[in-house]
Design a protein around this motif. Structure first.
Motif, mmCIF file in Angstrom:
data_model
loop_
_atom_site.group_PDB
_atom_site.id
_atom_site.type_symbol
_atom_site.label_atom_id
_atom_site.label_comp_id
_atom_site.label_asym_id
_atom_site.label_seq_id
_atom_site.Cartn_x
_atom_site.Cartn_y
_atom_site.Cartn_z
ATOM 1 N N GLN A 367 6.585 -27.044 -19.450
ATOM 2 C CA GLN A 367 6.884 -28.365 -19.999
ATOM 3 C C GLN A 367 7.297 -29.382 -18.938
ATOM 4 O OE1 GLN A 367 9.925 -27.214 -22.889
ATOM 5 N NE2 GLN A 367 8.450 -27.442 -24.562
ATOM 6 N N VAL A 368 7.486 -28.947 -17.705
ATOM 7 C CA VAL A 368 7.874 -29.881 -16.644
ATOM 8 C C VAL A 368 6.712 -30.832 -16.372
ATOM 9 C CG1 VAL A 368 8.556 -30.092 -14.226
ATOM 10 C CG2 VAL A 368 9.457 -28.222 -15.620
ATOM 11 N N PRO A 369 6.954 -32.155 -16.413
ATOM 12 C CA PRO A 369 5.862 -33.114 -16.191
ATOM 13 C C PRO A 369 5.151 -32.903 -14.866
ATOM 14 C CG PRO A 369 7.801 -34.236 -17.058
ATOM 15 C CD PRO A 369 8.226 -32.821 -16.743
ATOM 16 N N ASP A 370 3.864 -33.230 -14.869
ATOM 17 C CA ASP A 370 3.004 -33.135 -13.674
ATOM 18 C C ASP A 370 2.910 -31.719 -13.126
ATOM 19 O OD1 ASP A 370 2.378 -35.790 -13.795
ATOM 20 O OD2 ASP A 370 3.814 -36.421 -12.270
ATOM 21 N N GLN A 371 3.326 -30.741 -13.943
ATOM 22 C CA GLN A 371 3.222 -29.324 -13.546
ATOM 23 C C GLN A 371 3.890 -29.060 -12.204
ATOM 24 O OE1 GLN A 371 -1.052 -28.689 -13.781
ATOM 25 N NE2 GLN A 371 -0.923 -28.202 -15.959
ATOM 26 N N GLY A 372 4.942 -29.803 -11.920
ATOM 27 C CA GLY A 372 5.658 -29.609 -10.668
ATOM 28 C C GLY A 372 6.782 -28.609 -10.812
ATOM 29 N N SER A 373 7.411 -28.287 -9.667
ATOM 30 C CA SER A 373 8.580 -27.410 -9.710
ATOM 31 C C SER A 373 9.784 -28.143 -10.260
ATOM 32 C CB SER A 373 8.874 -26.873 -8.305
ATOM 33 O OG SER A 373 8.991 -27.943 -7.378
ATOM 34 N N ALA A 374 9.746 -29.467 -10.215
ATOM 35 C CA ALA A 374 10.744 -30.338 -10.832
ATOM 36 C C ALA A 374 10.103 -31.715 -10.914
ATOM 37 C CB ALA A 374 12.030 -30.388 -10.015
ATOM 38 N N ALA A 375 10.668 -32.564 -11.764
ATOM 39 C CA ALA A 375 10.153 -33.930 -11.891
ATOM 40 C C ALA A 375 11.300 -34.834 -12.323
ATOM 41 C CB ALA A 375 9.005 -33.995 -12.896
ATOM 42 N N ALA A 376 11.187 -36.118 -11.991
ATOM 43 C CA ALA A 376 12.288 -37.022 -12.305
ATOM 44 C C ALA A 376 11.789 -38.433 -12.561
ATOM 45 C CB ALA A 376 13.302 -37.040 -11.164
ATOM 46 N N SER A 377 12.441 -39.105 -13.524
ATOM 47 C CA SER A 377 12.314 -40.550 -13.708
ATOM 48 C C SER A 377 13.445 -41.215 -12.944
ATOM 49 C CB SER A 377 12.416 -40.916 -15.193
ATOM 50 O OG SER A 377 11.342 -40.385 -15.929
ATOM 51 N N LEU A 378 13.106 -42.293 -12.247
ATOM 52 C CA LEU A 378 14.079 -42.948 -11.382
ATOM 53 C C LEU A 378 14.661 -44.201 -12.039
ATOM 54 C CD1 LEU A 378 12.116 -42.658 -8.033
ATOM 55 C CD2 LEU A 378 13.813 -41.077 -8.978
ATOM 56 N N ARG A 379 15.850 -44.545 -11.593
ATOM 57 C CA ARG A 379 16.524 -45.729 -12.136
ATOM 58 C C ARG A 379 15.840 -47.020 -11.660
ATOM 59 N NH1 ARG A 379 21.664 -42.394 -11.416
ATOM 60 N NH2 ARG A 379 22.385 -42.122 -13.573
ATOM 61 N N PHE A 380 15.187 -46.968 -10.497
ATOM 62 C CA PHE A 380 14.474 -48.134 -9.978
ATOM 63 C C PHE A 380 13.355 -47.620 -9.076
ATOM 64 C CE2 PHE A 380 18.397 -47.330 -7.632
ATOM 65 C CZ PHE A 380 17.923 -47.053 -6.353
ATOM 66 N N PRO A 381 12.304 -48.405 -8.882
ATOM 67 C CA PRO A 381 11.175 -47.933 -8.069
ATOM 68 C C PRO A 381 11.586 -47.659 -6.627
ATOM 69 C CG PRO A 381 10.578 -49.869 -9.356
ATOM 70 C CD PRO A 381 12.064 -49.729 -9.456
ATOM 71 N N LEU A 382 10.943 -46.650 -6.046
ATOM 72 C CA LEU A 382 11.165 -46.336 -4.640
ATOM 73 C C LEU A 382 10.063 -46.952 -3.785
ATOM 74 C CD1 LEU A 382 12.105 -42.543 -4.591
ATOM 75 C CD2 LEU A 382 13.625 -44.474 -4.228
ATOM 76 N N PRO A 383 10.396 -47.425 -2.595
ATOM 77 C CA PRO A 383 9.347 -47.836 -1.649
ATOM 78 C C PRO A 383 8.460 -46.640 -1.330
ATOM 79 C CG PRO A 383 11.505 -48.619 -0.930
ATOM 80 C CD PRO A 383 11.742 -47.671 -2.059
ATOM 81 N N ARG A 384 7.197 -46.881 -1.162
ATOM 82 C CA ARG A 384 6.246 -45.796 -0.919
ATOM 83 C C ARG A 384 6.639 -44.945 0.290
ATOM 84 N NH1 ARG A 384 3.122 -44.410 -5.193
ATOM 85 N NH2 ARG A 384 2.335 -46.283 -6.239
ATOM 86 N N GLU A 385 7.192 -45.577 1.326
ATOM 87 C CA GLU A 385 7.497 -44.824 2.547
ATOM 88 C C GLU A 385 8.636 -43.834 2.357
ATOM 89 O OE1 GLU A 385 9.507 -48.915 2.815
ATOM 90 O OE2 GLU A 385 7.567 -48.065 2.237
ATOM 91 N N MET A 386 9.383 -43.936 1.226
ATOM 92 C CA MET A 386 10.501 -43.030 1.004
ATOM 93 C C MET A 386 10.084 -41.773 0.273
ATOM 94 S SD MET A 386 13.628 -45.615 0.034
ATOM 95 C CE MET A 386 14.769 -44.230 -0.141
ATOM 96 N N THR A 387 8.837 -41.694 -0.182
ATOM 97 C CA THR A 387 8.381 -40.526 -0.913
ATOM 98 C C THR A 387 7.428 -39.712 -0.057
ATOM 99 O OG1 THR A 387 6.534 -41.745 -1.896
ATOM 100 C CG2 THR A 387 8.612 -41.707 -3.118
ATOM 101 N N THR A 388 7.243 -38.444 -0.451
ATOM 102 C CA THR A 388 6.338 -37.559 0.263
ATOM 103 C C THR A 388 4.905 -38.034 0.092
ATOM 104 O OG1 THR A 388 7.827 -35.719 -0.098
ATOM 105 C CG2 THR A 388 5.562 -35.180 0.477
ATOM 106 N N ALA A 389 4.191 -38.080 1.159
ATOM 107 C CA ALA A 389 2.795 -38.521 1.087
ATOM 108 C C ALA A 389 1.964 -37.495 0.338
ATOM 109 C CB ALA A 389 2.262 -38.721 2.487
#
Length: 389
Positions: A367-389
């Motif tokens: 049931q974990v979204p995107d079939q990941g090991s974990a998933a999260a909704s964020l309080r505000f958008p993250l800049p692209r450079e702060m996430t894993t490519a």
């Protein structure tokens, strides 16, 4: 039996020691099966001792830390008063034990924090709920999960309308027929509220019930289901001060229902509530994908959780990912097994999220979204450079 609360969870999450031992096991409420439970605990303490030895602890230190858990093995009465599961938490100076309405898998974790993820269903929208079964003759309170129910005793809760009003208006003569001549307890009859005085008396009674629940419910967010004849529920809604009373009640006279029958009738109501909360969280996740406000890579999840950016976290129950998180370097290192020097990274993400008042759904892995090991909704958008490519 004490109710496991968010305050208990917070206390466990705040512990940070060189050695934190978490032990989980399923237990039985009665019968011959209870004899299996101390044997399970004995085997789990042996496993814990082995892990502590591998971590370099001396035998005397290991025995001292595990002594409170081993002492339970000889307490026969302790094993006769269990719920569905038992959770133990130990450090060199602390010992916590909880009898809980969850059927745990057997587990030992030796780490630098307590392993709290198996506890989350009790508090995070898909675990326990309360049942208030009320008539004018009887008040009963229960704690339940999908698979269990047990009665709760609260000194502040009036047992009947007569008890609630006994000292409220001593001159007033209440009309009743005695259902048991030797007992003397009033038994009320009728299909509804006949007069203004009737409703006033019932409202005073139900306000007393509401006040009696406050010591239990004041820090809780678990749903409360009302069970009673249809005319009582609108009056109870008027008396109620608990924010998590469900809008749907079970309209029946509970006086002659067993706890198991009450459980069977209330679970479908609560299941709908729990399912909606999870569906709403999942829908919000899907709606935020295009706005760069969701993450599903474990490293990103840990960084965001540590920084307090997670609004809602989804983690799988029954799975662990062992490793280390370097908050300064913002990197994770995965490891093949649990050791005293690493953490379950999913457990760590949940702790960080809860400390920052985020919401955690501990759910089935599929049931974990995107079939990941974990998933999260964020309080505000993250800049692209702060996430894993």
């Amino acid at each position: 039996m004490a109710i496991f609360s968010k305050a208990d969870l917070k206390e466990l999450m705040e512990v940070r020691e060189d050695i934190c031992i978490s032990i989980y096991l399923p237990t039985h409420r009665g019968g011959a099966e209870t004899r299996q439970d101390p044997i399970r605990l004995k085997n789990l303490t042996t496993q814990a001792a082995s892990e502590l030895s591998n971590a370099g602890l001396e035998t005397d230190t290991i025995e001292r830390i595990l002594a409170p858990a081993k002492a339970l093995l000889e307490r026969n009465q302790f094993w006769q008063h269990q719920d569905s599961g038992l959770a133990l938490f130990l450090t060199d100076e602390q010992f916590y034990t909880y009898r809980l309405p969850l059927d745990f898998d057997e587990m030992v974790v030796v780490a630098r924090r307590f392993h709290i993820k198996p506890l989350l269903p009790l508090l995070m929208n898909n675990g326990q709920y309360y049942i208030l079964a009320v008539s004018q003759n009887q008040t009963r309170l229960f704690q339940a999960t999908q698979h269990s129910i047990h009665s709760l005793e609260l000194d502040e809760l009036p047992s009947s309308l007569a008890e609630a009003l006994r000292y409220d208006d001593p001159e007033k003569q209440l009309q009743y027929h005695s259902g048991n001549p030797g007992d003397g307890s009033p038994v009320y009859h009728g299909q509804g509220v006949g007069t203004t005085d009737d409703k006033t008396d019932i409202l005073r009674f139900l306000r007393t019930v509401d006040e009696g629940l406050q010591p239990l419910l004041h820090n809780s967010q678990a749903p409360l289901v009302f069970v009673g004849v249809d005319y009582l529920f609108p009056i109870y809604q008027e008396a109620n001060s608990y924010n998590f009373l469900l809008e749907d009640a079970v309209a029946t006279n509970p006086d002659n229902l067993s706890a198991q029958e009450i459980h069977q009738q209330t679970w479908p109501v609560v299941e709908t509530y729990f399912a909606k909360a999870q569906r709403d969280a999942e829908a919000k996740y899907q709606n935020r994908i295009e706005t760069n406000q969701t993450i599903s890579e474990l490293r990103d999840v840990l960084v965001a959780a540590h920084d307090g950016q997670i609004e809602t976290l989804f983690v799988p129950l029954g799975e662990q990912i062992w490793g280390r998180f370097d908050a300064e370097q913002r990197q994770i290192t995965r490891e093949s097994a649990s050791t005293a020097d690493n953490d379950d990274l999913l457990n760590l993400a949940a702790i960080y999220t809860l400390f920052c008042d985020g919401q955690v759904f501990a759910i089935a892995p599929e049931q974990v979204p995107d079939q990941g090991s974990a998933a999260a909704s964020l309080r505000f958008p993250l800049p692209r450079e702060m996430t894993t490519a």
